[in-house]
Design a protein around this motif. Sequence first.
Motif, short mmCIF file in Angstrom:
data_model
loop_
_atom_site.label_atom_id
_atom_site.label_comp_id
_atom_site.label_asym_id
_atom_site.label_seq_id
_atom_site.Cartn_x
_atom_site.Cartn_y
_atom_site.Cartn_z
N GLY A 416 41.16 39.29 24.86
CA GLY A 416 41.30 38.59 23.60
C GLY A 416 40.88 39.41 22.39
N VAL A 437 40.91 32.52 19.23
CA VAL A 437 42.26 33.02 18.96
C VAL A 437 42.51 32.88 17.46
CG1 VAL A 437 44.72 32.77 19.44
CG2 VAL A 437 43.05 32.31 21.25
N ASP A 441 47.98 34.93 15.58
CA ASP A 441 48.15 35.48 16.92
C ASP A 441 49.41 34.91 17.56
OD1 ASP A 441 46.35 36.97 19.16
OD2 ASP A 441 47.48 35.32 20.07
#
Length: 500
Positions: A416, A437, A441
């Motif tokens: 990530g 996140v 993204d």
Amino acid sequence: MKRRDFLARAAAVASAGFGLANLRSDGHGFTNSALAANEGSIEKASLEQKFAEFALSIKYEVLPADVIASAKRVLLDTLGCAFGSVGSEPANIAETTIRKTFGEGNTATVIGYARPATVEGALFVNGVLVRSLDLNDTYIGTEPLHPSEVLPTALALCEENGRSGRDLIEAIVVGYEASTRVNDAISFVERGFHPLCAAAYGIPLIAGKIWGLPKEAIANAVGISGARGFTSFVVNSGAISMMKAMGLAATAADGVFATRLAAQGFTGPSGTLEWLASKMKPVKEGFAVDLEVARYRLPRVAFKRFPIQIELQAVAEAGTLLSAKIGGRTQDIRAITVETYPGIIERVADPAKFRPQTKGTADHSLPVCLAMALLDGDVTVDQFEKDRWRARDVMELVSKTSVRPGASLIAKIPKGRGASIVIAFADGQSLHETVEVPEGDAERPLSRASLDRKFMNFAVPVVGMSGAERVMSLVNGLEELKDVRELTRALGGTGKQNPG
């Protein structure tokens, strides 16, 4: 090849010249005798041939709807980034210098400027414009890559050759897919090079496809461009200079020149990527590039909300959320602890990033970008242009910031780009925010409204409200354009923000 044969080949190339005069006016013919005589007789490594076959297989009629939509999204985002850099020092230097380097020309538009240029000149300046703000898109394969930097090449060549909007979409897809698939296959950073090296394989495919070159010529162009396309990662190390903005632009100009040479019969080496994988440490066993057409990467490209390095998007977002909770208590902050991924720490929290000396280093600095987000509630282009990052209050927070690997983040999302931030106050209280996140993204896409707003914020100061709306409309209906020049004519300006 025997020396006599080599000399004969060289003489044939020289007599043909470096232009593309042997192409029919529609760009699809190819009659160069030096190459035609050897078509099919030159042994090439399979990868160069496969790259060429891949490019020629991309057809608008069979592209999935989400790929076409993604191509238009990245074009709008990229044009917005370019508009935002118009009038900047790097862009102005580049715009002046290209005329001394590539000569005067009027075949391709320089975005936001009044005077057109040669293809190579325009794609170079436009490449600098796209990259300067550090706000363009990012693809994460083995490492971060900014594939939108290939768009200026597609745009300039389609403009020069009067191609349609569908031709431009094909060229965008070819450039993106080739570059991102190379990025998936091998790490350039591990070998001391910049990720932009991947585009040395995408650029000649764009040019070869737009010019309608045959497979053998495109394969030679890939070999020439690939062999020359190694840029040292020192560009992004230490105090980051203006060269950050021109790295891929220079590779693109070189790649177009390589394709011009190949179009006249100039041959190139084979196995450039295989050589990199087998000869430079770390050696990569079982090296291969996935050129299965159906596995498109373009819809997986990430967009930036903030004008900073892609791996700082979660940090900036978490910082803006914390800013609203801090209120006026920034003076009471005792310590700031950031947890993120080891690779991210290496790139954006090394010692040089705690004392940046240039704007290019500041927008790649985790502690600086976080401090501005906490103090101002946002991270903007204006902060970098006005040296906000040098301010005493920013540097005070930087001095209180420490960064370490985040075990829980890594365990939950191993690859990530998230971040977790804890702010400790002098009175013992604390605040915490985690963004796993970031917005923009591929897993949390930038909304259409946010994309439109980002574009308009940068386009309106250069071409006005009506001009910006027209560009947006043309991009939205790109597949219906018979001639891309209808779009490029709308991209010119005066070279200034808010002229008049």
